[in-house]
Design an enzyme around this catalytic site. Structure first.
Site, mmCIF file in Angstrom:
data_model
loop_
_atom_site.group_PDB
_atom_site.id
_atom_site.type_symbol
_atom_site.label_atom_id
_atom_site.label_comp_id
_atom_site.label_asym_id
_atom_site.label_seq_id
_atom_site.Cartn_x
_atom_site.Cartn_y
_atom_site.Cartn_z
ATOM 1 N N HIS A 1 -38.443 -36.558 45.166
ATOM 2 C CA HIS A 1 -37.333 -36.254 44.659
ATOM 3 C C HIS A 1 -37.756 -35.664 43.319
ATOM 4 O O HIS A 1 -38.863 -35.541 42.767
ATOM 5 C CB HIS A 1 -36.509 -37.332 44.607
ATOM 6 C CG HIS A 1 -36.970 -38.746 43.966
ATOM 7 N ND1 HIS A 1 -37.555 -38.746 42.701
ATOM 8 C CD2 HIS A 1 -37.057 -39.835 44.621
ATOM 9 C CE1 HIS A 1 -37.892 -39.838 42.943
ATOM 10 N NE2 HIS A 1 -37.538 -40.601 43.682
HETATM 11 P P1 TYD Z 1 -36.062 -44.785 45.461
HETATM 12 O O1 TYD Z 1 -35.534 -43.702 44.547
HETATM 13 O O2 TYD Z 1 -36.009 -44.450 46.858
HETATM 14 O O3 TYD Z 1 -37.443 -45.210 44.881
HETATM 15 P P2 TYD Z 1 -38.881 -44.275 44.732
HETATM 16 O O4 TYD Z 1 -38.501 -43.348 43.861
HETATM 17 O O5 TYD Z 1 -39.930 -45.130 44.433
HETATM 18 O O6 TYD Z 1 -39.212 -43.590 46.073
HETATM 19 O O7 TYD Z 1 -35.291 -46.077 45.248
HETATM 20 C C1 TYD Z 1 -35.260 -47.023 46.324
HETATM 21 C C2 TYD Z 1 -33.804 -47.780 46.219
HETATM 22 O O8 TYD Z 1 -33.767 -48.285 45.017
HETATM 23 C C3 TYD Z 1 -32.806 -46.871 46.273
HETATM 24 O O9 TYD Z 1 -31.567 -47.784 47.132
HETATM 25 C C4 TYD Z 1 -32.075 -46.766 44.981
HETATM 26 C C5 TYD Z 1 -32.462 -47.986 44.415
HETATM 27 N N1 TYD Z 1 -32.591 -47.651 42.735
HETATM 28 C C6 TYD Z 1 -31.891 -48.415 42.097
HETATM 29 O O10 TYD Z 1 -30.851 -48.964 42.229
HETATM 30 N N2 TYD Z 1 -32.319 -48.124 40.404
HETATM 31 C C7 TYD Z 1 -33.489 -47.378 40.271
HETATM 32 O O11 TYD Z 1 -33.424 -47.394 38.851
HETATM 33 C C8 TYD Z 1 -34.013 -47.052 41.122
HETATM 34 C C9 TYD Z 1 -35.441 -46.147 40.818
HETATM 35 C C10 TYD Z 1 -33.811 -47.270 42.449
#
Ligand code: TYD
Length: 137
Positions: free
Chosen positions: A53
């Site tokens: 992302h």
């Molecule tokens: P995600 O963005 O997919 O993690 P990564 O960037 O490591 O691949 O996030 C996983 C889950 O956690 C998603 O449901 C969103 C939640 N999340 C939060 O609630 N707060 C946060 O600060 C982050 C980074 C994720």
């Protein structure tokens, strides 16, 4: 500015002594933003790819405080891989940069410092959409 200059590797000072090591990260000083959020990723392995992302509003610093991982970083034109494998070194990722984190060692603890509180709507999770938005800038 090329991509490596936009996303520099940051080496933090080690204030350690014979008792052990100590690394301090002060918002707005050793990194270019005030920290509003901290999260860490662990229990991943070399079969998963995380991230995938870009963020319209958030800036990040990623540090493997234990173990190692890789971050593939691109702005849609250039690309490089930051290998994170020491607690004294991080990579700065500004807004609107696409990142994939992968190749986590079993003992990897990837610490992420962020400039914003979490807001899922500022994430771009579709690479084609990212390319469209980044090219408008
Ligand atoms: P995600 O963005 O997919 O993690 P990564 O960037 O490591 O691949 O996030 C996983 C889950 O956690 C998603 O449901 C969103 C939640 N999340 C939060 O609630 N707060 C946060 O600060 C982050 C980074 C994720």
């Amino acid at each position: 500015m090329n991509l490596r200059e936009k996303c520099p590797i940051i080496h933090f000072d080690d204030l350690g002594d014979e008792r052990g090591k100590l690394v301090v990260i002060e918002g707005g000083q050793s990194i270019p933003f005030d920290v509003k959020r901290v999260f860490y990723i662990y229990d991943s392995d070399d079969t998963v790819v995380r991230g995938q992302h870009a963020n319209r509003e958030s800036e990040f610093v990623l540090i493997n405080v234990a173990g190692r991982s890789k971050v593939r970083i691109t702005d849609g034109e250039e690309e490089f891989v930051a290998e994170l494998d020491r607690p004294m070194t991080g990579v700065y990722i500004p807004k609107m940069i696409w990142k994939d984190m992968y190749d986590f060692s079993k003992d990897s603890i990837l610490l992420v410092l962020a400039s914003t509180h979490y807001d899922g709507t500022e994430y771009i999770r579709d690479y084609e959409e990212y390319l469209k938005e980044v090219k408008k800038k």
